[in-house]
Scaffold this motif. Structure first.
Motif, short mmCIF file in Angstrom:
data_model
loop_
_atom_site.label_atom_id
_atom_site.label_comp_id
_atom_site.label_asym_id
_atom_site.label_seq_id
_atom_site.Cartn_x
_atom_site.Cartn_y
_atom_site.Cartn_z
N ARG A 137 -19.63 -12.66 -32.92
CA ARG A 137 -19.43 -11.64 -32.83
C ARG A 137 -19.14 -10.91 -30.94
O ARG A 137 -18.12 -10.59 -30.54
CB ARG A 137 -20.66 -10.40 -32.40
CG ARG A 137 -20.41 -8.72 -31.82
CD ARG A 137 -21.83 -8.36 -32.62
NE ARG A 137 -22.64 -8.66 -31.04
CZ ARG A 137 -24.09 -8.29 -31.56
NH1 ARG A 137 -24.11 -7.00 -32.18
NH2 ARG A 137 -25.19 -8.32 -30.85
N ARG A 138 -19.27 -12.28 -30.47
CA ARG A 138 -19.37 -13.13 -28.58
C ARG A 138 -17.30 -13.11 -28.81
O ARG A 138 -16.52 -13.21 -27.89
CB ARG A 138 -19.89 -13.99 -27.81
CG ARG A 138 -19.81 -14.32 -26.44
CD ARG A 138 -20.34 -15.49 -26.12
NE ARG A 138 -19.86 -15.52 -25.33
CZ ARG A 138 -20.29 -15.08 -23.68
NH1 ARG A 138 -21.55 -14.42 -23.79
NH2 ARG A 138 -20.20 -15.32 -23.03
N ALA A 139 -17.89 -13.28 -29.71
CA ALA A 139 -16.31 -14.33 -29.61
C ALA A 139 -14.87 -13.22 -29.48
O ALA A 139 -13.78 -13.10 -29.54
CB ALA A 139 -15.15 -15.71 -31.12
N ARG A 140 -15.03 -12.47 -30.63
CA ARG A 140 -14.31 -10.84 -30.51
C ARG A 140 -14.14 -10.11 -30.01
O ARG A 140 -13.10 -9.70 -29.26
CB ARG A 140 -14.74 -10.16 -31.90
CG ARG A 140 -14.66 -10.77 -33.40
CD ARG A 140 -14.37 -9.70 -34.56
NE ARG A 140 -15.97 -9.36 -34.24
CZ ARG A 140 -17.27 -9.65 -35.36
NH1 ARG A 140 -16.90 -10.99 -36.35
NH2 ARG A 140 -18.30 -9.48 -35.58
N LEU A 158 -27.93 -16.29 -37.71
CA LEU A 158 -28.22 -14.94 -36.71
C LEU A 158 -26.96 -15.74 -35.37
O LEU A 158 -27.13 -15.75 -34.76
CB LEU A 158 -29.82 -15.24 -35.95
CG LEU A 158 -30.21 -13.75 -37.03
CD1 LEU A 158 -31.80 -13.74 -36.80
CD2 LEU A 158 -29.71 -12.20 -37.20
N ASN A 159 -27.10 -17.36 -35.10
CA ASN A 159 -26.62 -18.16 -34.02
C ASN A 159 -25.33 -17.41 -34.59
O ASN A 159 -24.10 -17.97 -33.72
CB ASN A 159 -26.70 -19.28 -34.22
CG ASN A 159 -28.32 -19.76 -33.67
OD1 ASN A 159 -28.51 -18.23 -32.94
ND2 ASN A 159 -28.35 -20.45 -33.98
N ILE A 160 -24.63 -17.66 -35.85
CA ILE A 160 -22.98 -17.56 -36.60
C ILE A 160 -23.18 -16.25 -36.17
O ILE A 160 -21.84 -15.70 -35.67
CB ILE A 160 -23.28 -18.21 -38.07
CG1 ILE A 160 -23.40 -19.97 -38.01
CG2 ILE A 160 -21.39 -17.91 -38.51
CD1 ILE A 160 -23.35 -20.05 -39.41
N PHE A 161 -23.82 -15.01 -36.51
CA PHE A 161 -23.46 -13.84 -36.51
C PHE A 161 -23.55 -13.52 -34.70
O PHE A 161 -22.12 -13.06 -34.79
CB PHE A 161 -24.21 -12.84 -36.98
CG PHE A 161 -24.38 -11.68 -36.71
CD1 PHE A 161 -23.41 -10.57 -37.25
CD2 PHE A 161 -25.07 -11.27 -35.64
CE1 PHE A 161 -23.22 -9.49 -36.95
CE2 PHE A 161 -25.23 -9.64 -35.88
CZ PHE A 161 -23.69 -9.14 -36.01
#
Length: 214
Positions: free
Chosen positions: A147-150, A140-143
């Motif tokens: 998403r935040r990076a995008r 979940l942290n990676i996801f």
């Protein structure tokens, strides 16, 4: 005489991230056996994820157990912690039952539990579930991180066709149009939209353009 097998497991990611070491696990297990006066039979060293039991050394261990199941001598399976055994609570319970049928007692030397005490089954449930929860949280942290990076205009994965990975001076990753591929990809989509050619014809012409022919 009751003997024990040592099971040592570390995945590549774990060794890099947390400093797990097969040598360190083996040293601790051997010291435990020496103190307890337990003879060691076999040592199994694994370099696979514990999300399932489809691991080469584990399958080898089960095969050896089944071959010796008529020996009438119970054995121990020792590992340092429960997450070395499994990171999937459901699979772990099923495997524990299989081992009991084969007269094997799986034990974590750093998380010892006397399961003849009913209340200790609550702790067993915690020890088995905690690694799976940790895995799920990491995913979940990676996801959420990607998403935040995008949203911030950064692209963490490999750039899709027609784009190229780049990095700003302050080390922020982003994608930019590929000088050669982007115009060809745009042309291909335009041809699909106008239905001038079928997809196979468009693909062949796009390859020619990429090779500097068309």
């Amino acid at each position: 005489m009751r003997k024990d097998d040592l099971y040592i497991r570390v995945s590549t990611d774990e060794q890099a991230d947390k400093g797990y070491s097969t040598r360190d696990q083996e040293d601790r297990l051997r010291k435990y056996c020496e103190i307890k006066g337990i003879p060691i039979r076999d040592i199994y060293v694994e370099d696979h994820s514990a999300k399932s039991f489809k691991r080469p050394e584990w399958q080898k261990y089960l095969s050896n157990l089944r071959k010796s199941k008529n020996s009438k001598v119970g054995s121990l399976l020792l590992f340092t912690k429960r997450d070395r055994f499994s990171r999937n609570a459901g699979d772990a319970y099923q495997m524990i039952n299989q081992l009991r049928i084969l007269d094997v007692a799986p034990e974590a030397i750093e998380q010892p539990l006397d399961l003849t005490i009913p209340e200790n089954k609550i702790m067993l449930a915690f020890y088995l579930a905690a690694p799976e929860v940790e895995n799920d949280r990491r995913v979940l942290n990676i996801f959420h991180g990607m998403r935040r990076a995008r949203k911030e205009g950064r692209y963490m994965a490999t750039a899709p066709l027609g784009y190229v990975n780049k990095m700003t001076e302050d080390k922020k990753k982003y994608i930019a149009l590929h000088e050669i591929e982007a115009p060809i990809l745009k042309w291909a989509f335009e041809q699909i939209a106008t239905s001038n050619f079928n997809t196979e014809q468009i693909w062949k012409q796009a390859k020619k353009k990429a090779n500097g022919i068309g």
